[in-house]
Structure formats: structure tokens, C-alpha cells
Write an enzyme that holds these catalytic residues in place. Structure first.
Site, short mmCIF file in Angstrom:
data_model
loop_
_atom_site.label_atom_id
_atom_site.label_comp_id
_atom_site.label_asym_id
_atom_site.label_seq_id
_atom_site.Cartn_x
_atom_site.Cartn_y
_atom_site.Cartn_z
N GLY A 44 25.48 -27.58 52.67
CA GLY A 44 26.28 -28.70 52.19
C GLY A 44 26.26 -29.85 53.18
O GLY A 44 26.25 -31.04 52.80
N TYR A 69 36.68 -31.94 53.37
CA TYR A 69 35.64 -31.26 54.16
C TYR A 69 34.29 -31.50 53.50
O TYR A 69 34.09 -31.18 52.33
CB TYR A 69 35.90 -29.74 54.24
CG TYR A 69 35.04 -29.09 55.30
CD1 TYR A 69 35.55 -28.82 56.57
CD2 TYR A 69 33.71 -28.79 55.05
CE1 TYR A 69 34.74 -28.26 57.56
CE2 TYR A 69 32.89 -28.24 56.03
CZ TYR A 69 33.42 -27.98 57.28
OH TYR A 69 32.62 -27.44 58.25
N ASP A 71 31.24 -34.20 45.73
CA ASP A 71 30.84 -33.06 46.56
C ASP A 71 31.25 -31.78 45.84
O ASP A 71 32.42 -31.39 45.85
CB ASP A 71 31.52 -33.19 47.93
CG ASP A 71 31.21 -32.02 48.85
OD1 ASP A 71 30.70 -30.99 48.36
OD2 ASP A 71 31.49 -32.14 50.06
N GLU A 72 30.27 -31.14 45.21
CA GLU A 72 30.50 -29.90 44.45
C GLU A 72 30.08 -28.67 45.25
O GLU A 72 29.87 -27.60 44.68
CB GLU A 72 29.70 -29.96 43.13
CG GLU A 72 30.20 -30.97 42.13
CD GLU A 72 31.27 -30.40 41.19
OE1 GLU A 72 31.60 -29.21 41.32
OE2 GLU A 72 31.76 -31.16 40.35
N VAL A 73 29.94 -28.85 46.56
CA VAL A 73 29.39 -27.77 47.39
C VAL A 73 30.23 -26.49 47.27
O VAL A 73 29.70 -25.39 47.14
CB VAL A 73 29.29 -28.23 48.86
CG1 VAL A 73 29.00 -27.06 49.79
CG2 VAL A 73 28.22 -29.31 49.00
N LYS A 74 31.55 -26.66 47.26
CA LYS A 74 32.40 -25.45 47.27
C LYS A 74 32.75 -24.98 45.86
O LYS A 74 32.75 -23.78 45.59
CB LYS A 74 33.69 -25.78 48.03
CG LYS A 74 34.66 -24.62 48.22
CD LYS A 74 34.46 -23.93 49.52
CE LYS A 74 35.56 -22.97 49.89
NZ LYS A 74 36.46 -23.51 50.90
N LYS A 119 26.17 -23.90 49.14
CA LYS A 119 26.79 -22.57 49.06
C LYS A 119 26.19 -21.70 47.96
O LYS A 119 25.10 -21.17 48.12
CB LYS A 119 28.30 -22.74 48.89
CG LYS A 119 28.93 -23.45 50.13
CD LYS A 119 30.38 -23.20 50.23
CE LYS A 119 31.07 -24.08 51.24
NZ LYS A 119 31.58 -23.37 52.39
N THR A 172 11.80 -28.67 58.90
CA THR A 172 10.59 -27.98 58.44
C THR A 172 10.82 -27.12 57.21
O THR A 172 9.99 -27.07 56.31
CB THR A 172 10.03 -27.11 59.58
OG1 THR A 172 9.96 -27.92 60.75
CG2 THR A 172 8.66 -26.57 59.26
C1 LIG Z 1 33.39 -29.28 49.82
C2 LIG Z 1 32.44 -28.90 50.91
N1 LIG Z 1 31.42 -29.72 51.19
C3 LIG Z 1 30.54 -29.45 52.15
C4 LIG Z 1 30.66 -28.31 52.92
C5 LIG Z 1 29.67 -28.02 54.00
O1 LIG Z 1 28.83 -27.02 53.57
P1 LIG Z 1 28.01 -26.14 54.65
O2 LIG Z 1 29.03 -25.40 55.44
O3 LIG Z 1 27.16 -25.28 53.80
O4 LIG Z 1 27.23 -27.09 55.47
C6 LIG Z 1 31.72 -27.43 52.66
C7 LIG Z 1 31.89 -26.22 53.50
O5 LIG Z 1 32.90 -25.59 53.49
C8 LIG Z 1 32.64 -27.74 51.64
O6 LIG Z 1 33.67 -26.94 51.37
#
Ligand SMILES: Cc1ncc(COP(=O)(O)O)c(C=O)c1O
Length: 448
Positions: A121, A148, A247-250, A276, A304
Site C-alpha cells: 500500500g 494511514y 485508498d482501498e488498501v485495507k 494487502k 526490480t
Molecule cells: C488504508 C491503508 N493504506 C495504506 C496502508 C499501507 O499499506 P502497506 O503496509 O502494505 O504498505 C495501510 C496499512 O495499514 C492502510 O491501512
């Protein structure tokens, strides 16, 4: 506490002690002596063979459970006949197909669109923000307090959680309070309107390249914003020609009951970032957005192993598993089951019930806010004690924002596992409330 983790050396404590002597970092985000030798489905298994229900899914990175057979099969095949290890100077079908599928599944603005494939993320958000700055020719980023977005570089320097902990903020950063219905920063009746007015004021000041937002603020306390928040952010960012980065990472990839958490509103962001769960347990992330931003030198990250074929094969398997929507439905059903059981507990006369300030979430992204009994005063010590008790009772759940226990199990969690999980989680909160866990017990764990 009855089970003193340091009383005798076991295979589990031995690994934990060796980690302490070898693995770098004093702030390893440890909450209890978690050691796992293996895992399957919703369970992690310690070296001594104890099965622990994982209600975190490795902070959602194992979003489809540990060792999902279809991901194992895809990864094994890709690793056995790898088309190299990189996308840097040559392409391969796994990456191209993954990018095509992401473009298909995740609407964003722009007729010509691209996908950045990264590791985490952190780099996906970094690339998204650098690209937004380059594309707009502007510098300022608007983000939200206690948000975050990553652990390095720009992503870290715009993350409220890190700034709260003393990290240097990005010079061109404006942090705005996230609209938190349980702890509103202003009159609750005007929370959304006042938040939007503040965002608008900062946008009107000019030079804003992007607004970056989590559709549910996860590490900031599992905060579900009021309905209309994302829609209004979309309207404002469009009005001031700033990019909207979601930001849809979580919480993306079906966790909330929708493929993307922001699909709850009729919003098309400029850039969506994923990570994630996308890698099914392997490092993989993506930023999906307009070619005008992502096809620029600013959006390149010359690492890389970006677009690594094994990770991409895992990503393709993840998308394939999610495609029919069954796990999104399951997330809704199991989430409702979990929430209802926790609410039942909160309304009971059990020892910890009076410490439940709020239970909130969407699907299988749930937060249980612990407070001093009868007040709204956050009780992070109680939360630290409850999660330590949870580990000893047989669950993994971590606190966020100090006093909120985050429950984000694999989307594959079964009805019976949810029943067991709620039983153990509420028992853990009772143990903490009854004083069965002491300050000394939690002292070794750095937490956040
Ligand atoms: C909403 C969100 N974005 C980005 C990240 C960062 O992801 P990563 O830890 O895989 O770099 C996180 C990690 O907790 C997160 O919750």
C-alpha cells in the site's frame, strides 16, 4: 495473569525471544507474543501446535484466509515456471492480465487509464500522490487526521497516525478532521457539512493536487463516515480540479460487502489504490487511475520486483475468487452476525460490557471501542489487556487508535468460527475488565 508467557520456555516463547535478538526494530507493532509456524483458513498455528483464530487476517493481508487452495495452486504454477521476476524491462502475461482485470473491475475517471503494480500500500499511495502532483502541477495534499496511507516516504509523511507518533509531516500537507460520528470534532448535527466546508476552504486556497481518503478510516479507529461523505468529496475535488485518491488498501476487495468500500456511494475516484488482500498473502499493490497521471515519470517506481509474476498470479487468483460476489455477501452476513453478537454482549451485565463504548463497521471491517465504564473516555490500557488475554484464549485481534479492537477476519470465516470468535473476544474483554491481566503483563509489548 494465569498464563505467564515468560514463565517457561516453550517452542513458542523460544521463537519470540529469538526474534527479539535478531529482527530489527524496537517498534514492531507487537501486542502479545504472537508466533505462528503455519496456518490454514482462519487459523494460525503456533510452533507448539496451538490453533489461534485470526481475527486480523494479518492486518487484512490474508484477506481470503491463510493458504487459500486456489491461490496456492496459482502461485505454485507461477513459481514453477516463472517468466522472470520483474516487469521492469520486459512484460509478462500475469501482469498484463492483472492490470486488464483491475481496469475492468475498478472504475476511475479518464478515458485512457493505467495500472501501477507495486509491492505494498505504501508504494501504491506514494506513486498515486507523486503522479497527482505531476499531473496537476500542484503541490498540496489534503489528507485526514489519524489516517494511514503507508510506512515510508510521502505515504508516511501524510499519514496522521505517523504524525501523531512524531513523524515529520510532508511540508505541503493539510490535515482535516475525519468525520467521526462517535467522536465528532464539532457539533454532531453539522458534522458532515462542517467537515466539507473545511475541505472546501482548503481547496479554495489553491495549489491542491489531491485529496486522499480512506472510505473507512481503519488504523485511525475503524471510523465509518456519514453517508454522503465520499460523494461530497467527489463534487468538491472536481470543482477545484484536484484528484480524488481513494485508498482501498485495507478495506477494499469485498471486505465491506462491496468489491470496493467506496462503491457504497455512487462515486468514481480519479485514483484507487489497493494492496494487502490483493496479493492473497504475497506482496502486491496497485494504483489504478488516469494515464495522464500514471504514465508520467513521477509515477514510476524503479523497484526490480514490481509486477512480480508470482505476486501477480496470486492477485489474479484473488480477483477470480472474488468475482462471483459470494465472499462480499459472506462478509455482509458474517459481519452482521459478529456485530449482533457483540451488541448483545454490550447490552448484557457481563463484566466487560460497561466498557463497550461503540461497535461499528461495515461487513467484516468492525471496530469495538473500549472506554472507561459509563463514559466515553478511551481506555487503551484495557484494550491492550483485552488483546493480550485474547491471544491466550485463542484469538488474534489488534487494537487501533489505542482503544479500538479491530476485527477484520478472513472473508472465508465460517458461521461457527464467528460464534467461537465472539465467545473468545467477549471473554477476553471480561478478563481485562476483571483485572486478570496486569500492567506488567502488557509492559513488554510496544504496541503502536
Ligand atoms: C488504508 C491503508 N493504506 C495504506 C496502508 C499501507 O499499506 P502497506 O503496509 O502494505 O504498505 C495501510 C496499512 O495499514 C492502510 O491501512
Amino acid at each position: 495473569m494465569t498464563a505467564d508467557p515468560t514463565a517457561t520456555a516453550t517452542p513458542d516463547t523460544d521463537w519470540y525471544d529469538r526474534d527479539t535478538r535478531t529482527i530489527a526494530g524496537v517498534e514492531k507493532l507487537r501486542f502479545f507474543p504472537q508466533v505462528a509456524a503455519t496456518g490454514h483458513g482462519t487459523y494460525l498455528i503456533t510452533p507448539s501446535g496451538r490453533q489461534v483464530l485470526d481475527l486480523s487476517a494479518s492486518w487484512t493481508a490474508s484477506g481470503l484466509g491463510h493458504g487459500h487452495p486456489r491461490i496456492v495452486e496459482a502461485v505454485t504454477a507461477a513459481m514453477a515456471a516463472p517468466p522472470g521476476a520483474s516487469l521492469l524491462s520486459g512484460t509478462h502475461p500475469h501482469a498484463v492480465r492483472l492490470a486488464e482485470e483491475l481496469l475492468d473491475l475498478v472504475p476511475t475517471t479518464g478515458r485512457h487509464r493505467r495500472v501501477y503494480l507495486g509491492h505494498a500500500g505504501t508504494d501504491a499511495n506514494d506513486v498515486a500522490l507523486r503522479a497527482a502532483r505531476h499531473a496537476t502541477g500542484r503541490r498540496r495534499i489534503i489528507a485526514f487526521e489519524h489516517g494511514y496511507h503507508g510506512g515510508l516516504g510521502t505515504s508516511m509523511a501524510i499519514s496522521g497516525v505517523h504524525i501523531d507518533a512524531g513523524a515529520s509531516p510532508e511540508p505541503d500537507l493539510t490535515l482535516v478532521p475525519y468525520p467521526d460520528p462517535y467522536r465528532p470534532w464539532i457539533d454532531p448535527d453539522t458534522l458532515l457539512a462542517d467537515t466539507m466546508a473545511l475541505v472546501q476552504r482548503h481547496l479554495a486556497d489553491g495549489d491542491v493536487a489531491a485529496v486522499i481518503v480512506e472510505p473507512i478510516q481503519s488504523d485511525g479507529g475503524v471510523i465509518v463516515p456519514p453517508a454522503g461523505f465520499l460523494t461530497r468529496l467527489r463534487v468538491l475535488t472536481r470543482q477545484y480540479a484536484a484528484l480524488l485518491v481513494v485508498d482501498e488498501v485495507k478495506v477494499g476487495l469485498s471486505r465491506t460487502g462491496h468489491l470496493m468500500a467506496h462503491h457504497i456511494e455512487d462515486v468514481v475516484p480519479d485514483i484507487v489504490t489497493l494492496g494487502k488482500a490483493l496479493g492473497g498473502g504475497l506482496p502486491l499493490s496497485a494504483a489504478i487511475g488516469p494515464a495522464s497521471a500514471l504514465d508520467t515519470p513521477a509515477a514510476s517506481a524503479l523497484m526490480t520486483t514490481i509486477g512480480n509474476p508470482v505476486s501477480c498470479a496470486a492477485g489474479l487468483a484473488v480477483l477470480d475468487i472474488l468475482r462471483d460476489g459470494a465472499l462480499a455477501h459472506a462478509a455482509q452476513d458474517r459481519g452482521a452476525q459478529l456485530t449482533e453478537a457483540l451488541r448483545h454482549y454490550a447490552a448484557s451485565d457481563r463484566p466487560g460490557a460497561a466498557h463497550i463504548g461503540d461497535i461499528r463497521g461495515r461487513g467484516l471491517a468492525i471496530g469495538v471501542e473500549l472506554v472507561e465504564a459509563g463514559t466515553k473516555t478511551p481506555d487503551p490500557v484495557l484494550a491492550a489487556k483485552a488483546v493480550l488475554a485474547g491471544w491466550h484464549l485463542g484469538i488474534i485481534a489488534y487494537p487501533v487508535r489505542g482503544n479500538v479492537i479491530e476485527v477484520t477476519p478472513p472473508l472465508t470465516i465460517t458461521h461457527d468460527e464467528v460464534t467461537t470468535a465472539t465467545h473468545l473476544l467477549t471473554e477476553a474483554i471480561d478478563w481485562a475488565a476483571l483485572g486478570h491481566v496486569t500492567d506488567d503483563d502488557i509492559a513488554p509489548y510496544s504496541g503502536w
